[in-house]
Write an enzyme that holds these catalytic residues in place. Structure first.
Site, PDB file in Angstrom:
ATOM      1  N   ASP A  67     -45.531  29.564 -38.296  1.00 15.97           N
ATOM      2  CA  ASP A  67     -46.911  29.163 -38.564  1.00 15.97           C
ATOM      3  C   ASP A  67     -47.583  30.282 -39.350  1.00 15.97           C
ATOM      4  OD1 ASP A  67     -48.885  26.861 -37.035  1.00 15.97           O
ATOM      5  OD2 ASP A  67     -49.893  28.516 -38.044  1.00 15.97           O
ATOM      6  N   CYS A  80     -55.723  11.794 -34.795  1.00  7.52           N
ATOM      7  CA  CYS A  80     -55.075  10.525 -35.141  1.00  7.52           C
ATOM      8  C   CYS A  80     -56.037   9.407 -35.519  1.00  7.52           C
ATOM      9  CB  CYS A  80     -54.175  10.084 -33.988  1.00  7.52           C
ATOM     10  SG  CYS A  80     -52.746  11.155 -33.732  1.00  7.52           S
TER      11      CYS A  80
END
Length: 381
Positions: free
Chosen positions: A30, A238
């Site tokens: 990351d 989402c």
């Protein structure tokens, strides 16, 4: 197997945990050093900001954010950055799996085509869109059915081998585009139905009919009905985002996606509607001390991405309210800390965490508006 995961958000961390538990050796990459330092390192898991460490992986999982840009269009910049990371650091053929949610054709055209043009190594490629539900202890990586498809039978076979090591049920579909579209439709289904019930809540209030009693009555039908509840909008990664990815690709092929547009409009408009309901009850909000309770998008989860609380606060400030917020699971948000729950004129419950009692909420202000339907005897949706 040696596994590399690009992106250590809630999806990447969940995959890493499951893969390590299955006996794989995992490197998580990351670009955010704070994310890396927050992770617990185990014997078979290494988190790093050094992209070179993914170079000897056999399987690379892309699990990066796929947000919307300022025009509410798909932003695949993190996916493209992940591709560049693979191009720069992987020098022998591997299986590349995309779990990041995106529109149909992303694996084929935005990932495989880009990587192969630059490297020509003949990697294998598969799509297996994530289905992680933060905070859900019932449905996990292990027992949530896993959709997948490779660009080739070999890729599908190897992806199945990987996921079968920690997933109970693997469902192969015919193409990556089917898997990608299925993920978008799952959340578009929820967005549209949430918008419908939010619109119904407004109709019910205008008719002076108790919304939730109507919904409970409708839910007694044992077939042909699925219960959704009204709220102050939608949040998380989402539901506010995925339908717009589907609408984007639909418009590209000449389909207007009117249901999706209307659902987005209704749900984005709910914070304004909530504040208008409060103002109708209490009068002018100018100078009133208002606390918004719950700034994460979901109960008992600290994720504040696209949380409707932010829009509720914006609407309150437009009307001159003095706004504070309280959240028992969010330490800091937008550079501020959670306020104590006392001494307010108005309290608006956007998200109700278990750690905050109904009594505390009722004692926090002379007027309480509940968006969650969980507090008895107060105004609400």
């Amino acid at each position: 197997m040696k596994i590399a995961i690009i992106g250590l958000g809630y999806v990447g961390r969940s995959i890493a945990q499951a893969a390590v538990g299955a006996g794989h050796s995992v490197v998580g990459f990351d670009i955010n050093s704070d994310v890396i330092s927050s992770l617990k390192i185990s014997k078979n898991f290494k988190a790093t900001t050094d992209a070179a460490l993914i170079g000897d992986a056999e399987v690379i999982v892309i699990a990066v954010p796929t947000p919307l840009d300022s025009a509410r269009k798909p932003d695949l910049s993190a996916v493209h950055a992940a591709c560049k990371t693979i191009i720069d650091h992987v020098k022998s053929p591997v299986l590349v799996i995309n779990e990041s949610t995106s529109y149909p054709g992303t694996l084929r055209n935005e990932i495989a085509a880009v990587i192969e043009k630059a490297s020509g190594l003949g990697h294998l490629y598969a799509s297996s869109p994530e289905r992680v539900d933060p905070g859900n202890e019932k449905w996990t990586q292990k027992n949530t059915p896993r959709l997948l498809a490779g660009l080739t039978p070999e890729a599908t076979k190897l992806a199945r081998k990987f996921y079968s090591s920690f997933c109970d049920e693997i469902i192969e579909v015919s193409t990556p585009e089917v898997a990608e579209a299925a993920k978008l439709f799952e959340n578009t289904f929820r967005q549209v139905n949430i918008a419908l019930v939010n619109e119904f809540a407004q109709i019910s209030d205008a008719l002076d009919i108790p919304t939730r009693e109507v919904l409970d009555a409708a839910a007694t039908k044992p077939f042909g009905f699925m219960s959704f509840q009204p709220g102050p909008g939608v949040g998380g990664h989402c539901i506010p985002v995925d339908p717009s990815y589907l609408a984007h690709v639909a418009e590209n092929v000449g389909v207007p996606a009117e249901f999706i547009k209307r659902a987005n409009q209704v749900n984005l408009g709910m914070p304004s509607y909530v504040v208008s309901r409060v103002a109708k009850d209490v009068g002018s909000l100018k100078g009133k001390k208002v606390v918004v309770i719950g700034v994460s998008y979901k109960a008992n989860v600290s994720d504040t991405r696209d949380a409707p609380a932010a829009l509720v606060i914006d609407e309150l400030k437009k009307l001159g309210a003095e706004v504070s917020w309280h959240d028992s699971v969010v330490d800091t948000w937008n550079g501020q800390s959670s306020s104590d729950l006392k001494g307010f004129d108005v309290a608006i419950v956007v998200t109700k965490h278990d750690a905050v009692s109904e009594a505390e909420i009722k004692a926090s202000a002379s007027y309480v508006f509940d968006c969650t339907g969980s507090i008895k005897g107060v105004a609400g949706l």
